[in-house]
Design an enzyme around this catalytic site. Structure first.
Site, PDB file in Angstrom:
ATOM      1  N   HIS A 233      -0.421  19.667 -46.047  1.00  0.00           N
ATOM      2  CA  HIS A 233       0.261  19.846 -44.763  1.00  0.00           C
ATOM      3  C   HIS A 233       0.833  21.263 -44.736  1.00  0.00           C
ATOM      4  CE1 HIS A 233       2.580  19.531 -41.285  1.00  0.00           C
ATOM      5  NE2 HIS A 233       3.214  18.391 -41.487  1.00  0.00           N
TER       6      HIS A 233
ATOM      7  N   HIS B  49      -2.838  14.943 -36.415  1.00  0.00           N
ATOM      8  CA  HIS B  49      -1.870  15.524 -37.347  1.00  0.00           C
ATOM      9  C   HIS B  49      -2.109  14.900 -38.724  1.00  0.00           C
ATOM     10  CE1 HIS B  49       1.686  17.704 -38.379  1.00  0.00           C
ATOM     11  NE2 HIS B  49       2.457  16.646 -38.546  1.00  0.00           N
TER      12      HIS B  49
ATOM     13  N   CYS C 203       7.003  21.138 -37.620  1.00  0.00           N
ATOM     14  CA  CYS C 203       5.586  21.218 -38.010  1.00  0.00           C
ATOM     15  C   CYS C 203       4.640  21.276 -36.812  1.00  0.00           C
ATOM     16  CB  CYS C 203       5.243  20.069 -38.942  1.00  0.00           C
ATOM     17  SG  CYS C 203       6.104  20.247 -40.533  1.00  0.00           S
TER      18      CYS C 203
END
Lengths: 389, 203
Positions: free
Chosen positions: A303, A269, A136
């Protein structure tokens, strides 16, 4: 040689363009909704931030449906001298699903090299192309590599393209790992219970500042510093102490030649998992000491996996250019560790430097230090809005 | 860029480049995490690794041994990992999703899902060898190792890592090269890297 961004475009569940995302998160709106693309009855979580216009039965894969209009709109930007970096985790994973379930496709159609070829073809046949995947943090790492190639003088211009989509494959996997909040992600909240998946794509054209000025291109901002590290700790969880992310942030400050006290804001994040958010706060505190205005967009956008870093970098530059940081969507009770750092309200910001961080499975960490372009006559801000609306 | 050490494994044997060794083995399942010819200390969960992760782990262990570089638990090394192959994680993706479908599409198997990223084998490697530098998978259409070498070189000169391990993992094996920038001899090293798959019998 400074590496600057001259063109950017994104798509998220909020819609096409940065303005949709910006307006959505600044209004505290959430794009996470019940999933209708595939059956979710068996899963505890039934929500995700999907892009409604994507069609699972279309000729193009889901990620190509996101990327094709975006890249075709930028026709005229391309030259064979531009290097292409594609950042993704699973690319055209819907083709693999079809290959397994319906046999209407070959699983090999989901090869990342095949996707790379398609994108290269749309961009006028860029033959200097590479896939980068770092879980990610994929697009954060790709932007870092692009900046490094430009600063070192190896490349004059690099196009970074990022994409990831939500399919039954991805959704079932994150469900199996019990990583999903049954409702909606609440980054940095006391009651956070996991992440919400989102899909998205984006591209940034980066070049040397010298080239940008030579071509009279408006500059959206500079990728001034970058850092990458690994926790070497666990396949799916981050290290508890944040040491790996701290190291990545310190490397970003070092490559930018900037002291920590010059950084004015952080786009975290902020996935909404207990371990990630706690780890990030430990890293931020270890580097900066005093609280910095920090936010996460994942409670709204979900996300977006490999594309998260690019989307957040573009939004971060816009935030410092606009002089405003969005509140953290989904946040209601700030976790003790994040007290004084995050807020659910928009905040004014006069920062010149903003940090954007991402982490991923396998313990990967990446940090970008972004510098807003000194605006004279407000032309860059206006350009950014008009270009991305 | 200098190659400090290199290791390789194919479906019949494994070996080291500088040391010029080659040892036969029966099957990947027979390689134990306690194999003293390969590992300095046991690899946790090695039996659970998927095949690319095993190839990567064995190759890196042999490359570090070939470079006479000591590693051990708790001894973090500022070494990065760049992995490459032409298939990404497609075989692992197919394994995971076939299993999910065969089991009624209700619950995925987490221990298969964790290998569905192209960078997953590198994650297993970083955990065992305590490698804390950058971790990324990279590939290009032409399978050109020059690009990979350049990326490793940039990461070192940028200060992101002291050294880089360039790792290739794909059936029927893998190889790993430990790179640093003490000498500037990129052409000969690129040639060397190209020869390793031939030495390893991977081409």
């Amino acid at each position: 040689m400074n590496a600057v961004i001259v063109t950017a475009d994104i798509i998220t569940a909020y819609g096409q363009g940065l303005a949709c995302l910006w307006d959505g998160v600044c209004a505290g709106q959430c794009a996470v909704r019940p999933v209708v693309r595939f059956p979710v009855d068996a899963f505890a979580c039934k929500n995700a931030a999907l892009i409604d216009s994507l069609d699972g039965q279309a000729h193009d894969s889901l990620v190509m449906q996101m990327l094709r209009p975006m890249l075709e709109q930028l026709e005229g930007e391309w030259s064979p001298a531009i290097k292409l970096l594609l950042a993704t985790t699973t690319g055209e994973i819907d083709w693999l699903q079809r290959g397994v379930v319906e046999a209407s496709r070959d699983v090999a159609d989901s090869l990342l090299s095949r996707l790379l070829k398609q994108i290269s073809r749309i961009c006028g046949g860029l033959n200097n192309a590479m896939v980068i995947s770092s879980a990610c943090a994929s697009s954060t790492v790709a932007i870092a590599q692009a900046a490094s190639l430009i600063r070192s003088g190896i490349e004059e211009a690099v196009l970074v393209v990022a994409c990831d989509c939500i399919t039954e494959f991805v959704f079932s996997g994150f469900s199996a790992l019990q990583a999903l909040d049954p409702d909606v992600a609440r980054p940095f909240d006391q009651h956070r219970a996991g992440l919400s998946l989102g899909e998205g794509a984006g591209c940034v054209l980066m070049m040397s500042e010298e080239r940008a000025r030579r071509l009279n291109r408006p500059i959206l901002g500079e990728v001034a510093g970058w850092g990458m590290s690994n926790d070497a700790n666990h396949m799916t969880g981050p290290s508890r102490d944040g040491a790996g992310l701290k190291h990545a942030i310190e490397l970003a400050l070092k490559t930018a030649g900037v002291a920590a006290d010059r950084v004015g804001a952080i786009c975290a994040h902020g996935t909404g998992t207990a371990y990630n958010d706690s780890m990030e706060m430990k890293a931020f505190k270890a580097v900066f000491g005093q609280p910095l205005s920090t936010f996460s967009i994942k409670g709204g956008s979900g996300h977006t996996m490999g594309s998260a870093g690019l989307i957040e970098a573009v939004l971060s530059l816009h935030a410092v250019t606009a002089g405003m940081l969005p509140g953290t969507v989904g946040l209601s009770c700030v976790d003790d560790e994040a007290e004084g750092w995050v807020s659910n309200e928009n905040r004014t910001c006069d920062a010149e430097w903003i940090l954007s961080t991402n982490s991923g499975f396998g313990g990967t960490n990446a940090a970008l230090l972004l510098k807003k372009q000194n605006v004279k006559g407000n032309t860059n801000h206006d350009y950014l809005r008009s270009r991305l609306d | 860029m200098t190659i400090c050490g290199a290791g390789w494994i194919n479906d019949k044997s494994y070996g080291m480049w500088h040391a010029d060794t080659r040892l036969e083995y029966a099957s990947l399942k027979e390689i134990r995490s306690t194999e003293i010819d390969i590992f300095s200390y046991p690899v946790k969960h090695f039996g659970r690794f998927d095949r690319p992760s095993k190839f990567a782990c064995v190759s890196v262990a042999l490359a570090l041994k070939d470079a006479a570089l000591h590693y051990g638990p708790g001894n973090k090394l500022n070494i990065g990992l760049l992995g490459t192959n032409q298939v990404g994680a497609v075989p692992a993706n197919a394994d995971y999703f076939k299993d999910f479908v065969d089991c009624g599409r209700t619950l995925g198997r987490g221990n298969l899902f964790i290998y569905t990223l192209p960078s997953s084998p590198l994650a297993e490697v970083s955990i065992h060898f305590d490698l804390c530098g950058p971790l990324l998978y990279a590939a290009n259409v032409a399978d050109d190792m020059r690009d990979m070498m350049q990326t490793c070189s940039l990461l070192i000169t940028d200060g992101q890592a002291e050294r880089m391990l360039l790792v290739r993992y794909t059936e029927p094996g893998g190889f790993a090269c430990l790179l640093d920038d003490e000498l500037n001899s990129s052409i000969s090293d690129l040639d060397t890297i190209k020869t390793i798959p031939h030495i390893a019998g991977l081409l």
